[in-house]
Design a protein around this motif. Structure first.
Motif, PDB file in Angstrom:
ATOM      1  N   MET A 279      26.489  10.784  31.618  1.00  0.00           N
ATOM      2  CA  MET A 279      25.655  10.969  29.525  1.00  0.00           C
ATOM      3  C   MET A 279      23.920  11.279  30.240  1.00  0.00           C
ATOM      4  O   MET A 279      23.424   9.824  30.727  1.00  0.00           O
ATOM      5  N   LEU A 280      24.257  11.504  29.074  1.00  0.00           N
ATOM      6  CA  LEU A 280      22.148  11.699  28.789  1.00  0.00           C
ATOM      7  C   LEU A 280      22.128  10.524  28.049  1.00  0.00           C
ATOM      8  O   LEU A 280      23.079   9.727  26.913  1.00  0.00           O
TER       9      LEU A 280
ATOM     10  N   CYS B  78      14.513  14.917  21.429  1.00  0.00           N
ATOM     11  CA  CYS B  78      14.682  13.867  21.457  1.00  0.00           C
ATOM     12  C   CYS B  78      14.151  13.008  21.995  1.00  0.00           C
ATOM     13  O   CYS B  78      14.559  11.635  22.741  1.00  0.00           O
ATOM     14  N   THR B  79      12.863  13.339  21.509  1.00  0.00           N
ATOM     15  CA  THR B  79      11.724  12.431  22.505  1.00  0.00           C
ATOM     16  C   THR B  79      12.181  10.052  21.499  1.00  0.00           C
ATOM     17  O   THR B  79      12.240  10.298  20.282  1.00  0.00           O
ATOM     18  N   ILE B  80      12.027   9.609  22.468  1.00  0.00           N
ATOM     19  CA  ILE B  80      12.419   8.126  22.473  1.00  0.00           C
ATOM     20  C   ILE B  80      11.197   7.234  23.160  1.00  0.00           C
ATOM     21  O   ILE B  80      10.518   7.729  23.410  1.00  0.00           O
ATOM     22  N   ARG B  81      11.542   5.913  22.971  1.00  0.00           N
ATOM     23  CA  ARG B  81       9.954   5.292  23.733  1.00  0.00           C
ATOM     24  C   ARG B  81      10.729   4.185  24.779  1.00  0.00           C
ATOM     25  O   ARG B  81      11.740   3.726  24.419  1.00  0.00           O
ATOM     26  N   LEU B  82      10.542   4.491  25.667  1.00  0.00           N
ATOM     27  CA  LEU B  82      11.428   4.039  26.672  1.00  0.00           C
ATOM     28  C   LEU B  82      10.087   2.811  27.556  1.00  0.00           C
ATOM     29  O   LEU B  82       9.393   3.534  28.533  1.00  0.00           O
ATOM     30  N   ASP B  83      10.896   1.957  27.301  1.00  0.00           N
ATOM     31  CA  ASP B  83       9.932   0.984  28.269  1.00  0.00           C
ATOM     32  C   ASP B  83       8.296   1.187  27.035  1.00  0.00           C
ATOM     33  O   ASP B  83       7.571   1.003  28.459  1.00  0.00           O
TER      34      ASP B  83
ATOM     35  N   THR C 136      16.598  12.287  30.442  1.00  0.00           N
ATOM     36  CA  THR C 136      17.147  10.329  30.500  1.00  0.00           C
ATOM     37  C   THR C 136      18.726  10.304  31.285  1.00  0.00           C
ATOM     38  O   THR C 136      19.155  10.075  29.966  1.00  0.00           O
ATOM     39  N   LEU C 137      18.983   9.568  31.869  1.00  0.00           N
ATOM     40  CA  LEU C 137      20.232   9.695  31.977  1.00  0.00           C
ATOM     41  C   LEU C 137      20.251   8.415  31.383  1.00  0.00           C
ATOM     42  O   LEU C 137      20.083   6.965  31.508  1.00  0.00           O
ATOM     43  N   ALA C 138      21.891   7.671  30.609  1.00  0.00           N
ATOM     44  CA  ALA C 138      22.089   6.744  30.232  1.00  0.00           C
ATOM     45  C   ALA C 138      22.439   5.391  30.739  1.00  0.00           C
ATOM     46  O   ALA C 138      21.286   4.321  30.229  1.00  0.00           O
TER      47      ALA C 138
END
Length: 179
Positions: free
Chosen positions: A29-30, A56-61, A70-72
């Motif tokens: 799952m993405l 779909c851009t988010i901030r990851l860390d 990115t996989l969940a």
């Protein structure tokens, strides 16, 4: 070592916009689907599903990342910030307000991803030149705005507005050279 079944769902706990949230995800799952369908964070849009459009851009860390690449399960135990977290008290940020003032969005589909990329970018490059800004924005596909309003909004927020972004000639048309 036990084998992982592609259909088995696993608990995934993330810090989502300052709150801890848990959902379940299959190994494939993405993160974009997990955020939208498991956690209800619908601000993260899914466009191309190939990391090209930037919706779909988010901030990851704390770093801008494409949630469709990115996989969940890769986000388990990590911090994920989405557009919903930009203004947790319901008041628009300075950047969001500038987007509104400068008509930097039309349909709004790409806006969340652009705002997330810009929030990361402006922390690292607080006074980008217009060329640098346009280069950063090239990682986002927007079919509605032509990017002119977005550039004006960011240059305004960074205190670099030209003052003639809306210069018009006597007929009311924009003067040449003013996008």
């Amino acid at each position: 070592m036990p084998s992982l079944n592609a259909q088995t769902k696993h608990p995934v706990t993330i810090t989502l916009n300052d709150g801890t949230r848990t959902g379940h995800a299959s190994p494939r799952m993405l993160l974009s689907d997990f955020l939208r369908h498991e956690l209800g964070a619908h601000g993260t849009k899914v466009g191309c599903e190939h990391g090209v459009c930037g919706a779909c851009t988010i901030r990851l860390d704390g770093v801008a990342a494409r949630a469709c690449l990115t996989l969940a399960v890769q986000a388990d135990g990590r911090r994920v910030d989405t557009v919903e977290g930009l203004a947790p008290d319901g008041r628009m940020t300075t950047l969001q307000d500038a987007f509104n003032r400068h008509h930097a969005l039309q349909c709004g589909f790409c806006t969340a991803g652009i705002l997330m990329s810009l929030s990361d970018y402006l922390e690292r490059v607080p006074k980008p030149t217009e060329t640098e800004l346009r280069d950063m924005l090239s990682g986002h596909l927007c079919r509605c705005t032509g990017y002119a309003g977005i550039v004006r909004a960011v240059m305004d927020v960074t205190g670099q507005a030209s003052g003639n972004a809306d210069a018009k000639d006597a007929s009311g048309r924009k003067e040449p050279g003013h996008v």
